[in-house]
Design a protein around this motif. Structure first.
Motif, PDB file in Angstrom:
ATOM      1  N   UNK A  40       0.857  -0.999  -0.105  1.00  0.00           N
ATOM      2  CA  UNK A  40       0.216   0.102  -0.154  1.00  0.00           C
ATOM      3  C   UNK A  40       0.882   1.214   0.143  1.00  0.00           C
ATOM      4  N   UNK A  41       0.717   2.134  -1.047  1.00  0.00           N
ATOM      5  CA  UNK A  41       1.235   3.348  -1.121  1.00  0.00           C
ATOM      6  C   UNK A  41       2.636   3.294  -1.601  1.00  0.00           C
ATOM      7  N   UNK A  42       3.279   2.091  -1.727  1.00  0.00           N
ATOM      8  CA  UNK A  42       4.535   1.912  -2.400  1.00  0.00           C
ATOM      9  C   UNK A  42       4.786   1.465  -3.832  1.00  0.00           C
ATOM     10  N   UNK A  80       0.826 -16.758   6.166  1.00  0.00           N
ATOM     11  CA  UNK A  80       0.929 -15.296   5.644  1.00  0.00           C
ATOM     12  C   UNK A  80       0.893 -14.799   6.886  1.00  0.00           C
ATOM     13  N   UNK A  81       1.360 -13.342   6.935  1.00  0.00           N
ATOM     14  CA  UNK A  81       1.286 -12.147   7.800  1.00  0.00           C
ATOM     15  C   UNK A  81       0.509 -11.130   7.480  1.00  0.00           C
ATOM     16  N   UNK A  82      -0.040 -10.334   8.274  1.00  0.00           N
ATOM     17  CA  UNK A  82      -0.446  -8.896   7.967  1.00  0.00           C
ATOM     18  C   UNK A  82       0.348  -8.304   6.994  1.00  0.00           C
ATOM     19  N   UNK A  83       1.530  -8.425   7.362  1.00  0.00           N
ATOM     20  CA  UNK A  83       2.618  -7.499   6.325  1.00  0.00           C
ATOM     21  C   UNK A  83       2.588  -8.030   4.968  1.00  0.00           C
ATOM     22  N   UNK A  86      -0.948  -6.940   0.277  1.00  0.00           N
ATOM     23  CA  UNK A  86      -0.345  -6.036  -0.835  1.00  0.00           C
ATOM     24  C   UNK A  86      -1.437  -6.606  -2.147  1.00  0.00           C
ATOM     25  N   UNK A  87      -0.757  -5.936  -3.313  1.00  0.00           N
ATOM     26  CA  UNK A  87      -1.288  -6.386  -4.662  1.00  0.00           C
ATOM     27  C   UNK A  87      -0.050  -7.134  -5.225  1.00  0.00           C
ATOM     28  N   UNK A 106      -5.215  -8.559  -5.270  1.00  0.00           N
ATOM     29  CA  UNK A 106      -5.102  -7.774  -3.963  1.00  0.00           C
ATOM     30  C   UNK A 106      -5.258  -8.939  -2.850  1.00  0.00           C
ATOM     31  N   UNK A 107      -4.508  -8.839  -1.969  1.00  0.00           N
ATOM     32  CA  UNK A 107      -4.433  -9.800  -0.836  1.00  0.00           C
ATOM     33  C   UNK A 107      -4.542  -9.160   0.491  1.00  0.00           C
ATOM     34  N   UNK A 108      -5.349  -9.269   1.335  1.00  0.00           N
ATOM     35  CA  UNK A 108      -5.676  -8.566   2.759  1.00  0.00           C
ATOM     36  C   UNK A 108      -5.408 -10.014   3.772  1.00  0.00           C
ATOM     37  N   UNK A 109      -4.746  -9.536   4.625  1.00  0.00           N
ATOM     38  CA  UNK A 109      -4.305 -10.529   5.680  1.00  0.00           C
ATOM     39  C   UNK A 109      -4.978 -10.227   6.933  1.00  0.00           C
ATOM     40  N   UNK A 110      -5.679 -10.692   7.648  1.00  0.00           N
ATOM     41  CA  UNK A 110      -6.324 -10.258   8.911  1.00  0.00           C
ATOM     42  C   UNK A 110      -5.716 -10.738  10.198  1.00  0.00           C
ATOM     43  N   UNK A 111      -5.573 -10.051  11.082  1.00  0.00           N
ATOM     44  CA  UNK A 111      -4.759 -10.563  12.312  1.00  0.00           C
ATOM     45  C   UNK A 111      -5.972 -11.550  13.255  1.00  0.00           C
TER      46      UNK A 111
END
Lengths: 111, 113
Positions: A40-42, A80-83, A86-87, A106-111
């Motif tokens: 995100x944002x990078x 996977x980790x929250x970090x 990303x896409x 787009x991959x979202x990892x939830x804690x």
């Protein structure tokens, strides 16, 4: 022409889950294959690559194997980790050095 | 891998104006590539820039709209001309160094209002 077909997203996972993103390609020759990641944002970063059949690229716990027989380069990570949110883009390059990208997942990892 | 400095990082421009994006590489490279990433989309190659020759444009992109300069082996510019809101995108330059894969600049986020 060359093309990359990538699993559509978005993908939402819990931490420590197994991640697979499917990628198949069409090419006239023997391309090099890549996975890029955009946090995100990078900007876009090379995650891993493979340049010939049966090569396995790996980085940061991610792996992908160049499968010529199935024209695939699936990305996997065992936990996977929250970090890792990303896409992810699959891409290929042939002799003309131009990159052809998949649509991105787009991959979202939830804690 | 190569280090690429791209600027500006972002800009907001009025329609009808032009913006020039600069890309500086920390080592000499033969080919430099310019890509566009429209909002929520993948990357599309605009053109390939070789030093000492005219850029090669992909289908759908023309020199009048996206003139490119490549004055030496470490530098290139992309101009987005006569901008409209449809040009709002992220523009990225990229280089390939054999054995290292393709490296991308951090991108220029352009908004046309």
């Amino acid at each position: 022409g060359d093309s990359v077909t990538q699993m559509e997203g978005p993908v939402t996972l819990s931490e420590e889950a197994f991640l697979t993103i499917n990628c198949t390609y069409t090419a006239t020759g023997y391309p090099s294959l890549f996975w890029y990641v955009q946090y995100p944002g990078e900007g876009l970063q090379l995650l891993l690559k493979a340049t010939k059949a049966d090569d396995k690229g790996s980085n940061k716990g991610f792996e992908a194997t160049y499968r010529k027989e199935t024209t695939s380069f699936h990305l996997e990570k065992g936990s996977v980790q929250v970090s890792d949110s990303a896409v992810y883009f699959c891409a290929l390059s042939e002799q003309d050095y131009k990159l052809s990208f998949g649509a991105g997942t787009t991959v979202t990892v939830r804690a | 891998s190569a280090v690429i400095s791209q600027k500006p990082s972002r800009d907001i421009c009025q329609r009808g104006t032009s913006l020039t994006i600069q890309c500086q590489v920390d080592s000499q490279v033969t080919m430099m590539f310019w890509y566009r990433q429209q909002p929520g989309q993948s990357l599309t190659l605009i053109a390939t820039a070789n030093q000492g020759s005219e850029a090669t444009y992909e289908s759908g992109f023309v020199i009048d709209k996206f003139p490119i300069s490549r004055p030496n082996l470490t530098f290139s510019t992309l101009t987005v001309s006569n901008m409209s809101p449809e040009d709002s995108s992220i523009y990225l330059c990229s280089v390939d160094r054999s054995g290292y894969g393709y490296t991308f600049g951090s991108g220029t986020r352009l908004t046309v209002v």
